[in-house]
Design a protein around this motif. Structure first.
Motif, PDB file in Angstrom:
ATOM      1  N   GLU A  39       0.845  -1.192   0.000  1.00  0.00           N
ATOM      2  CA  GLU A  39       0.000   0.000   0.000  1.00  0.00           C
ATOM      3  C   GLU A  39       0.884   1.248   0.000  1.00  0.00           C
ATOM      4  OE1 GLU A  39      -2.644   1.670   3.443  1.00  0.00           O
ATOM      5  OE2 GLU A  39      -3.786   0.178   2.305  1.00  0.00           O
ATOM      6  N   PRO A  40       0.525   2.247  -0.806  1.00  0.00           N
ATOM      7  CA  PRO A  40       1.345   3.459  -0.849  1.00  0.00           C
ATOM      8  C   PRO A  40       1.222   4.250   0.453  1.00  0.00           C
ATOM      9  CG  PRO A  40      -0.662   3.755  -2.134  1.00  0.00           C
ATOM     10  CD  PRO A  40      -0.623   2.325  -1.696  1.00  0.00           C
ATOM     11  N   SER A  41       2.222   5.059   0.721  1.00  0.00           N
ATOM     12  CA  SER A  41       2.145   5.965   1.864  1.00  0.00           C
ATOM     13  C   SER A  41       1.060   7.001   1.574  1.00  0.00           C
ATOM     14  CB  SER A  41       3.479   6.673   2.077  1.00  0.00           C
ATOM     15  OG  SER A  41       3.726   7.569   0.996  1.00  0.00           O
ATOM     16  N   PHE A  42       0.683   7.752   2.586  1.00  0.00           N
ATOM     17  CA  PHE A  42      -0.317   8.805   2.386  1.00  0.00           C
ATOM     18  C   PHE A  42       0.137   9.770   1.294  1.00  0.00           C
ATOM     19  CE2 PHE A  42      -1.796  13.110   3.164  1.00  0.00           C
ATOM     20  CZ  PHE A  42      -3.168  12.926   3.143  1.00  0.00           C
ATOM     21  N   GLU A  43       1.400  10.183   1.382  1.00  0.00           N
ATOM     22  CA  GLU A  43       1.919  11.158   0.430  1.00  0.00           C
ATOM     23  C   GLU A  43       1.933  10.609  -0.998  1.00  0.00           C
ATOM     24  OE1 GLU A  43       3.267  10.368   3.354  1.00  0.00           O
ATOM     25  OE2 GLU A  43       3.121  12.240   4.479  1.00  0.00           O
ATOM     26  N   GLU A  44       2.311   9.354  -1.154  1.00  0.00           N
ATOM     27  CA  GLU A  44       2.325   8.727  -2.482  1.00  0.00           C
ATOM     28  C   GLU A  44       0.907   8.625  -3.052  1.00  0.00           C
ATOM     29  OE1 GLU A  44       6.199   5.785  -1.856  1.00  0.00           O
ATOM     30  OE2 GLU A  44       4.202   5.091  -1.280  1.00  0.00           O
ATOM     31  N   ALA A  45      -0.028   8.206  -2.195  1.00  0.00           N
ATOM     32  CA  ALA A  45      -1.418   8.076  -2.636  1.00  0.00           C
ATOM     33  C   ALA A  45      -1.997   9.436  -3.004  1.00  0.00           C
ATOM     34  CB  ALA A  45      -2.253   7.412  -1.539  1.00  0.00           C
ATOM     35  N   GLN A  46      -1.704  10.440  -2.215  1.00  0.00           N
ATOM     36  CA  GLN A  46      -2.203  11.783  -2.475  1.00  0.00           C
ATOM     37  C   GLN A  46      -1.650  12.313  -3.804  1.00  0.00           C
ATOM     38  OE1 GLN A  46      -0.870  14.864   0.213  1.00  0.00           O
ATOM     39  NE2 GLN A  46      -2.728  16.047  -0.113  1.00  0.00           N
ATOM     40  N   ILE A  78     -12.725   5.667 -16.831  1.00  0.00           N
ATOM     41  CA  ILE A  78     -13.337   4.751 -15.862  1.00  0.00           C
ATOM     42  C   ILE A  78     -12.264   4.093 -15.009  1.00  0.00           C
ATOM     43  CG2 ILE A  78     -14.615   2.582 -15.628  1.00  0.00           C
ATOM     44  CD1 ILE A  78     -16.238   3.514 -18.118  1.00  0.00           C
ATOM     45  N   THR A  79     -11.194   3.642 -15.640  1.00  0.00           N
ATOM     46  CA  THR A  79     -10.085   3.018 -14.911  1.00  0.00           C
ATOM     47  C   THR A  79      -9.453   4.010 -13.938  1.00  0.00           C
ATOM     48  OG1 THR A  79      -9.641   1.507 -16.745  1.00  0.00           O
ATOM     49  CG2 THR A  79      -7.850   1.860 -15.171  1.00  0.00           C
ATOM     50  N   LEU A  80      -9.248   5.242 -14.400  1.00  0.00           N
ATOM     51  CA  LEU A  80      -8.680   6.276 -13.534  1.00  0.00           C
ATOM     52  C   LEU A  80      -9.608   6.570 -12.358  1.00  0.00           C
ATOM     53  CD1 LEU A  80      -7.292   8.743 -16.221  1.00  0.00           C
ATOM     54  CD2 LEU A  80      -5.933   7.416 -14.597  1.00  0.00           C
ATOM     55  N   TRP A  81     -10.898   6.646 -12.627  1.00  0.00           N
ATOM     56  CA  TRP A  81     -11.876   6.921 -11.567  1.00  0.00           C
ATOM     57  C   TRP A  81     -11.825   5.829 -10.507  1.00  0.00           C
ATOM     58  CZ3 TRP A  81     -15.009  11.153 -10.931  1.00  0.00           C
ATOM     59  CH2 TRP A  81     -15.941  11.068  -9.890  1.00  0.00           C
ATOM     60  N   GLU A  82     -11.786   4.576 -10.943  1.00  0.00           N
ATOM     61  CA  GLU A  82     -11.734   3.455 -10.002  1.00  0.00           C
ATOM     62  C   GLU A  82     -10.466   3.508  -9.155  1.00  0.00           C
ATOM     63  OE1 GLU A  82     -14.341   0.198 -12.540  1.00  0.00           O
ATOM     64  OE2 GLU A  82     -12.174   0.255 -12.803  1.00  0.00           O
ATOM     65  N   ARG A  83      -9.341   3.806  -9.782  1.00  0.00           N
ATOM     66  CA  ARG A  83      -8.086   3.923  -9.038  1.00  0.00           C
ATOM     67  C   ARG A  83      -8.160   5.110  -8.075  1.00  0.00           C
ATOM     68  NH1 ARG A  83      -4.042   1.755  -6.279  1.00  0.00           N
ATOM     69  NH2 ARG A  83      -2.132   2.958  -6.431  1.00  0.00           N
ATOM     70  N   GLY A  84      -8.764   6.187  -8.528  1.00  0.00           N
ATOM     71  CA  GLY A  84      -8.923   7.362  -7.673  1.00  0.00           C
ATOM     72  C   GLY A  84      -9.744   7.061  -6.432  1.00  0.00           C
ATOM     73  N   GLU A  85     -10.820   6.279  -6.595  1.00  0.00           N
ATOM     74  CA  GLU A  85     -11.629   5.889  -5.439  1.00  0.00           C
ATOM     75  C   GLU A  85     -10.802   5.061  -4.452  1.00  0.00           C
ATOM     76  OE1 GLU A  85     -15.048   3.936  -7.150  1.00  0.00           O
ATOM     77  OE2 GLU A  85     -16.252   5.750  -6.854  1.00  0.00           O
ATOM     78  N   GLU A  86     -10.005   4.150  -4.986  1.00  0.00           N
ATOM     79  CA  GLU A  86      -9.149   3.324  -4.136  1.00  0.00           C
ATOM     80  C   GLU A  86      -8.144   4.190  -3.367  1.00  0.00           C
ATOM     81  OE1 GLU A  86      -5.761  -0.183  -4.664  1.00  0.00           O
ATOM     82  OE2 GLU A  86      -7.073   0.296  -6.337  1.00  0.00           O
ATOM     83  N   LEU A  87      -7.535   5.122  -4.060  1.00  0.00           N
ATOM     84  CA  LEU A  87      -6.562   6.011  -3.422  1.00  0.00           C
ATOM     85  C   LEU A  87      -7.228   6.909  -2.385  1.00  0.00           C
ATOM     86  CD1 LEU A  87      -4.522   6.912  -6.598  1.00  0.00           C
ATOM     87  CD2 LEU A  87      -3.682   5.575  -4.655  1.00  0.00           C
ATOM     88  N   TYR A  88      -8.434   7.370  -2.688  1.00  0.00           N
ATOM     89  CA  TYR A  88      -9.168   8.199  -1.738  1.00  0.00           C
ATOM     90  C   TYR A  88      -9.432   7.422  -0.453  1.00  0.00           C
ATOM     91  CZ  TYR A  88     -12.886  10.707   0.575  1.00  0.00           C
ATOM     92  OH  TYR A  88     -13.642  11.352   1.516  1.00  0.00           O
TER      93      TYR A  88
END
Length: 67
Positions: free
Chosen positions: A3-10, A31-41
């Motif tokens: 899992e990425p760090s907070f800073e990496e995910a942000q 759609i793929t970007l949106w799904e990844r964005g939800e995961e990162l959020y």
């Protein structure tokens, strides 16, 4: 994959938002970007909640030792 760090995910989330806002992504990519964005959020939100809990716990311990 770790899992990425907070800073990496942000940072990745900010990149995704810029890509989506630019309007240059195809529908499938968006759609793929949106799904990844939800995961990162969710990752960022969980890490922030955990940090807040730890800070509150530390603050209670400080209050408990005050004379």
């Amino acid at each position: 994959m770790t899992e990425p760090s907070f800073e990496e995910a942000q940072k990745e989330l900010e990149t995704i938002v810029q890509r989506l806002e630019s309007g240059e992504a195809s529908l499938d990519e968006a759609i793929t970007l949106w799904e990844r964005g939800e995961e990162l959020y969710r990752i960022c939100s969980t890490k922030l909640d955990t940090a807040q809990g730890r800070i509150e716990q530390l603050a209670r311990r400080v209050e408990a030792v005050k004379p």
